[in-house]
Design a protein around this motif. Structure first.
Motif, PDB file in Angstrom:
ATOM      1  N   ILE A  38       0.837  -1.201   0.000  1.00 11.82           N
ATOM      2  CA  ILE A  38       0.000   0.000   0.000  1.00 11.82           C
ATOM      3  C   ILE A  38       0.879   1.261   0.000  1.00 11.82           C
ATOM      4  O   ILE A  38       0.524   2.280  -0.600  1.00 11.82           O
ATOM      5  CB  ILE A  38      -0.995  -0.019   1.192  1.00 11.82           C
ATOM      6  CG1 ILE A  38      -2.019   1.108   1.034  1.00 11.82           C
ATOM      7  CG2 ILE A  38      -0.277   0.074   2.527  1.00 11.82           C
ATOM      8  CD1 ILE A  38      -3.215   0.971   1.928  1.00 11.82           C
ATOM      9  N   GLU A  39       2.059   1.162   0.612  1.00 12.11           N
ATOM     10  CA  GLU A  39       2.995   2.305   0.610  1.00 12.11           C
ATOM     11  C   GLU A  39       3.413   2.648  -0.819  1.00 12.11           C
ATOM     12  O   GLU A  39       3.515   3.809  -1.185  1.00 12.11           O
ATOM     13  CB  GLU A  39       4.258   1.986   1.439  1.00 12.11           C
ATOM     14  CG  GLU A  39       4.037   1.984   2.933  1.00 12.11           C
ATOM     15  CD  GLU A  39       3.416   0.693   3.467  1.00 12.11           C
ATOM     16  OE1 GLU A  39       3.128   0.658   4.679  1.00 12.11           O
ATOM     17  OE2 GLU A  39       3.214  -0.278   2.697  1.00 12.11           O
ATOM     18  N   GLU A  40       3.630   1.603  -1.613  1.00 11.04           N
ATOM     19  CA  GLU A  40       4.038   1.825  -3.007  1.00 11.04           C
ATOM     20  C   GLU A  40       2.906   2.473  -3.811  1.00 11.04           C
ATOM     21  O   GLU A  40       3.126   3.382  -4.614  1.00 11.04           O
ATOM     22  CB  GLU A  40       4.456   0.496  -3.655  1.00 11.04           C
ATOM     23  CG  GLU A  40       5.213   0.707  -4.956  1.00 11.04           C
ATOM     24  CD  GLU A  40       5.789  -0.587  -5.524  1.00 11.04           C
ATOM     25  OE1 GLU A  40       5.943  -0.642  -6.754  1.00 11.04           O
ATOM     26  OE2 GLU A  40       6.087  -1.519  -4.748  1.00 11.04           O
ATOM     27  N   ILE A  41       1.682   1.998  -3.578  1.00 11.90           N
ATOM     28  CA  ILE A  41       0.506   2.596  -4.248  1.00 11.90           C
ATOM     29  C   ILE A  41       0.424   4.081  -3.893  1.00 11.90           C
ATOM     30  O   ILE A  41       0.250   4.940  -4.762  1.00 11.90           O
ATOM     31  CB  ILE A  41      -0.806   1.883  -3.821  1.00 11.90           C
ATOM     32  CG1 ILE A  41      -0.821   0.427  -4.296  1.00 11.90           C
ATOM     33  CG2 ILE A  41      -2.034   2.652  -4.310  1.00 11.90           C
ATOM     34  CD1 ILE A  41      -0.991   0.201  -5.788  1.00 11.90           C
ATOM     35  N   ALA A  42       0.559   4.389  -2.591  1.00 17.22           N
ATOM     36  CA  ALA A  42       0.471   5.786  -2.130  1.00 17.22           C
ATOM     37  C   ALA A  42       1.558   6.633  -2.776  1.00 17.22           C
ATOM     38  O   ALA A  42       1.290   7.725  -3.304  1.00 17.22           O
ATOM     39  CB  ALA A  42       0.595   5.834  -0.602  1.00 17.22           C
ATOM     40  N   GLU A  43       2.772   6.118  -2.761  1.00 19.56           N
ATOM     41  CA  GLU A  43       3.917   6.875  -3.274  1.00 19.56           C
ATOM     42  C   GLU A  43       3.771   7.175  -4.772  1.00 19.56           C
ATOM     43  O   GLU A  43       3.939   8.316  -5.213  1.00 19.56           O
ATOM     44  CB  GLU A  43       5.192   6.059  -3.022  1.00 19.56           C
ATOM     45  CG  GLU A  43       6.470   6.839  -3.279  1.00 19.56           C
ATOM     46  CD  GLU A  43       7.710   5.954  -3.094  1.00 19.56           C
ATOM     47  OE1 GLU A  43       8.720   6.277  -3.721  1.00 19.56           O
ATOM     48  OE2 GLU A  43       7.644   4.966  -2.339  1.00 19.56           O
ATOM     49  N   ILE A  44       3.435   6.143  -5.554  1.00 22.00           N
ATOM     50  CA  ILE A  44       3.361   6.315  -7.009  1.00 22.00           C
ATOM     51  C   ILE A  44       2.175   7.199  -7.404  1.00 22.00           C
ATOM     52  O   ILE A  44       2.319   8.120  -8.214  1.00 22.00           O
ATOM     53  CB  ILE A  44       3.293   4.944  -7.728  1.00 22.00           C
ATOM     54  CG1 ILE A  44       4.619   4.185  -7.526  1.00 22.00           C
ATOM     55  CG2 ILE A  44       3.012   5.113  -9.227  1.00 22.00           C
ATOM     56  CD1 ILE A  44       4.606   2.746  -8.007  1.00 22.00           C
ATOM     57  N   THR A  45       1.006   6.933  -6.818  1.00 25.73           N
ATOM     58  CA  THR A  45      -0.174   7.711  -7.227  1.00 25.73           C
ATOM     59  C   THR A  45      -0.065   9.170  -6.787  1.00 25.73           C
ATOM     60  O   THR A  45      -0.518  10.071  -7.499  1.00 25.73           O
ATOM     61  CB  THR A  45      -1.479   7.079  -6.690  1.00 25.73           C
ATOM     62  OG1 THR A  45      -1.390   6.929  -5.262  1.00 25.73           O
ATOM     63  CG2 THR A  45      -1.742   5.721  -7.330  1.00 25.73           C
ATOM     64  N   THR A  46       0.559   9.417  -5.654  1.00 24.75           N
ATOM     65  CA  THR A  46       0.751  10.798  -5.216  1.00 24.75           C
ATOM     66  C   THR A  46       1.757  11.514  -6.120  1.00 24.75           C
ATOM     67  O   THR A  46       1.541  12.663  -6.509  1.00 24.75           O
ATOM     68  CB  THR A  46       1.165  10.860  -3.732  1.00 24.75           C
ATOM     69  OG1 THR A  46      -0.015  10.623  -2.947  1.00 24.75           O
ATOM     70  CG2 THR A  46       1.725  12.220  -3.343  1.00 24.75           C
ATOM     71  N   ALA A  47       2.824  10.818  -6.492  1.00 22.94           N
ATOM     72  CA  ALA A  47       3.798  11.409  -7.430  1.00 22.94           C
ATOM     73  C   ALA A  47       3.112  11.738  -8.761  1.00 22.94           C
ATOM     74  O   ALA A  47       3.339  12.808  -9.345  1.00 22.94           O
ATOM     75  CB  ALA A  47       4.962  10.452  -7.654  1.00 22.94           C
TER      76      ALA A  47
END
Length: 259
Positions: free
Chosen positions: A242-251
């Motif tokens: 979920i951290e990766e999802i948050a990081e990529i979608t926010t970027a």
């Protein structure tokens, strides 16, 4: 854990009267769930003042768009368009939206909707802003306008994307990110079936609150804290954290909104 997440809700109607009783509590729940940015689309001139007040109240978290929503394209649409144009010239916005075509409720003003959509795309280009697209029962009509305006300075988000795989590819080819929200959690939502074939770099998260609440809240009032539930669903679909999802979608959202 969630305080470490950096989630972005790219589409939320925080000014909706459905939040009038508990807006501050709802904002705190969202912040606690890891949502650090909220992007507010405009509907018509009646919500402008409320949007400005919210931006004043939460200057670090709230980012505004300006536009005329297709279902609000009525007899007075020229007046409303003039309002959009005036506001865009007078202060900082992060996108022109939400704009597009909606043939679900009413087809009476299709010609006007097409004109208003195209005109607002041209305003976005003029101000070097992203667009935020609303499309309901109108994929062909929306793509027709987008194709006619296709250019390197046309980019944005296909809000609440509910199309098929080919429509998703077409939207991406036109410089659009796909706004993924509660529909991804619905049994009959269908987009979860092909989403994993689309690179995460083309995805942003959104709630469209107070509408389209994800499972297990389907049918109830949606709120921005549920961005977390959508991120969890995407983590399952893409088989990543979920951290990766948050990081990529926010970027991705920062790239679109120019932050």
């Amino acid at each position: 854990m969630n305080n470490l997440l950096n989630l972005t809700d790219t589409h939320t109607h925080l000014y909706s009267e459905e939040f009038d009783q508990d807006r501050d509590e709802m904002m705190q729940r969202a912040i606690k769930a890891g949502v650090s940015r909220f992007f507010l689309p405009s509907i018509d001139s009646s919500c402008t003042q409320k949007m400005y007040e919210l931006e004043k109240q939460y200057p670090e978290q709230i980012f505004l768009m300006m536009g005329l929503h297709p279902t609000y394209v009525k007899e007075n649409y020229l007046e409303e368009l003039a309002h959009v144009e005036r506001e865009l010239a007078s202060k900082k916005f992060y996108a022109v939206g939400e704009i597009g075509i909606d043939l679900y409720w009413d087809k009476t003003f299709l010609k006007e909707q097409q004109h208003v959509f195209q005109y607002q795309i041209q305003l976005a280009k003029k101000h070097k802003l992203a667009i935020n697209i609303h499309c309901r029962d109108a994929f062909d009509e929306v793509f027709e306008v987008l194709e006619s305006e296709k250019a390197t300075d046309l980019f944005g988000i296909f809000h609440c994307f509910t199309g098929d795989f080919n429509q998703a590819k077409k939207a991406i080819d036109l410089n659009m990110k796909l706004g993924i929200g509660g529909v991804a959690t619905f049994k009959n939502g269908k987009i979860d079936q092909f989403l994993s074939e689309i690179d995460l770099q083309h995805i942003v998260l959104e709630t469209d609150s107070p509408y389209l609440a994800p499972v297990p809240h389907r049918g109830k009032r949606n709120e921005s804290s549920y961005t977390l539930l959508i991120a969890q669903k995407l983590a399952e679909i893409y088989q990543v954290s979920i951290e990766e999802i948050a990081e990529i979608t926010t970027a991705n959202s920062k790239a679109i909104f120019g932050i």
